[in-house]
Scaffold this motif. Structure first.
Motif, mmCIF file in Angstrom:
data_model
loop_
_atom_site.group_PDB
_atom_site.id
_atom_site.type_symbol
_atom_site.label_atom_id
_atom_site.label_comp_id
_atom_site.label_asym_id
_atom_site.label_seq_id
_atom_site.Cartn_x
_atom_site.Cartn_y
_atom_site.Cartn_z
ATOM 1 N N TYR A 62 2.111 1.976 -3.470
ATOM 2 C CA TYR A 62 1.060 2.540 -4.318
ATOM 3 C C TYR A 62 0.791 4.002 -3.961
ATOM 4 C CZ TYR A 62 -0.515 -1.571 -6.908
ATOM 5 O OH TYR A 62 -0.599 -2.624 -7.784
ATOM 6 N N GLN A 72 -7.860 3.161 -4.652
ATOM 7 C CA GLN A 72 -7.366 1.789 -4.526
ATOM 8 C C GLN A 72 -8.315 0.929 -3.695
ATOM 9 O OE1 GLN A 72 -4.874 0.573 -6.125
ATOM 10 N NE2 GLN A 72 -4.073 2.478 -6.960
ATOM 11 N N LEU A 131 3.213 -3.038 -9.621
ATOM 12 C CA LEU A 131 3.024 -1.590 -9.680
ATOM 13 C C LEU A 131 3.777 -0.962 -10.842
ATOM 14 C CD1 LEU A 131 2.042 1.104 -8.482
ATOM 15 C CD2 LEU A 131 3.999 1.034 -6.929
ATOM 16 N N THR A 167 0.832 -1.201 0.000
ATOM 17 C CA THR A 167 0.000 0.000 0.000
ATOM 18 C C THR A 167 0.869 1.255 0.000
ATOM 19 O OG1 THR A 167 -1.722 -1.176 1.228
ATOM 20 C CG2 THR A 167 -1.850 1.214 1.197
ATOM 21 N N GLY A 215 2.523 5.630 -6.816
ATOM 22 C CA GLY A 215 1.455 5.425 -7.777
ATOM 23 C C GLY A 215 0.393 6.496 -7.746
#
Length: 427
Positions: free
Chosen positions: A63, A263, A203, A60, A67
């Motif tokens: 991300y 997400q 990712l 997480t 991300g």
């Protein structure tokens, strides 16, 4: 009355402690065996909790930092470039770490080893220098500093597929819209400046990263989405509050989305897997609690003479019952402390244990020339972050003790209603 109650309470707990820690022939072997069973059942639960939380937080975190960011802001009116003045207004809010512009879309990249679809990310260069980005971003080869418009960065998996390396020339195919509204392919030549990795293949497998200014010229606004990516100081606690502040600051026409929304499916998948693993492991605790019940029943059978003597001495049914309930509680508590302690010890050192097992298994399989990887870096994190959820650890410990007491309630009650004369006649 209080003195009598306190005396009964202390004597019951004293006798229970004697049964638990006393000699084997006094029945302690049953309770100690049950405590060992509880401890062994808790070790995999605690290790699973530490590993699952570490994997979830590690993935997480990547991300969030590399991300989606912590929040994304979209302009639903103009769909055009975002002014720097807007970024400055957002950055002036309390708790904001930074705001960057990004354009994102799909393209086809061509190298010396064929072509492949790619995710194009045109981001302000300072985004990769943020403390969160720098923590997770690894430069495998070359440099991450994009100095000219014809330079880009490739994700590790994408570079391996294309057999690209720093200095290689690749062609990027994108789509533009001409004056007649038709989609026309455009091919642009780039030089690979660096190969990067987030440490999680899912990712960054298709990342193709360029400067934001390059993206403005190359990526058509009609076909590629543009947004602001924002990071805050505490994305796990204050993200919803700051999202409301940003909505007030930006005004109508803008949409603000938190990482929990962006997400949602991924995070729910991780959380569901974690809950399922803990549920399966919790069944082991229930089995261990049944062992406590069996141990208490055997203890009642072996200590019937003691029960008869205590009753003839004036002990009531509840006092006798409390002795064995105390025994079950102390058994569960001892097993919980030992099991949680061992589980935490293994969990904290899980990375070293995994590396040691990999070396040992690789040594055993060395005649066949195979390298053993328990955690494949293509699908898992190479290093698991150590996250200890103390609240959940406490809940697991209390649940274990509670189950031990509940499971032993019936044999303890039977001990309380035994008749001393019948027992003495049989002994």
């Amino acid at each position: 009355m209080n003195k009598i109650h306190n005396s009964s309470f202390s004597s019951s707990s004293f006798i229970a402690i004697r049964y638990l820690w006393g000699r084997a022939k006094e029945g302690g072997r049953y309770l100690r065996g049950a405590a060992a069973g509880i401890a062994l059942s808790l070790v995999p639960i605690i290790v699973t909790l530490v590993v699952a939380d570490g994997m979830i937080r590690g993935i997480t975190g990547r991300y969030l930092e590399l991300g989606t960011g912590h929040l994304q802001i979209y302009d639903y009116i103009s769909y055009s470039d975002y002014p720097e003045e807007l970024c400055e207004r957002i950055n002036n809010l309390d708790g904001i770490r930074g705001t960057w512009r990004e354009k994102q879309g799909l393209g086809i990249i061509l190298g010396k080893n064929g072509r492949l679809g790619t995710t194009i990310r045109a981001v302000d260069s300072s985004f990769w220098k943020d403390q969160g980005s720098a923590e997770y971003l690894e430069v495998i080869a070359g440099s991450a500093d994009l100095e000219s418009e014809n330079e880009l960065l490739l994700g590790k998996a994408l570079a391996e597929t294309l057999e690209a390396e720093p200095g290689s020339t690749v062609r990027l195919m994108t789509i533009r819209v001409n004056e007649e509204g038709r989609n026309i392919p455009r091919v642009t030549i780039f030089t690979v400046k660096g190969i990067i990795s987030s440490g999680y293949r899912e990712l960054d497998a298709l990342w193709c990263i360029m400067n934001y200014e390059t993206g403005l010229k190359l990526l058509s606004p009609e076909l590629y989405r543009a947004f602001l990516i924002t990071k805050i100081n505490d994305p796990y606690k204050t993200v919803d509050e700051i999202a409301e502040q940003i909505m007030i600051q930006t005004g109508p026409g803008y949409g603000v989305y938190t990482w929990k929304e962006l997400q949602q499916s991924l995070y729910r998948s991780f959380e569901s897997t974690r809950q399922l693993l803990l549920f399966i492991m919790a069944l082991l605790v229930l089995v261990a609690a049944v062992n406590v019940s069996s141990a208490t029943s055997m203890l009642v059978i072996e200590r019937q003479r003691d029960i008869a003597i205590l009753k003839t001495g004036g002990a009531g049914p509840f006092s006798i019952q409390n002795i064995f309930l105390w025994g079950a509680l102390l058994t569960g508590l001892a097993g919980a402390v030992i099991g949680i302690g061992l589980g935490l010890l293994i969990g904290i050192n899980i990375n070293s244990i995994i590396r040691g097992l990999e070396k040992f298994l690789s040594f055993l399989s060395s005649p066949w020339g195979s390298q053993v990887k328990l955690l494949d870096p293509d699908y898992y994190l190479e290093t698991i972050p150590i996250i200890i959820d103390w609240k959940m650890v406490l809940i697991i410990g209390l649940f274990t003790v509670f189950c031990s007491c509940i499971a032993s309630a019936l044999p303890a009650r039977r001990a309380g209603i035994l008749k001393p004369l019948e027992i003495l006649q049989r002994v």
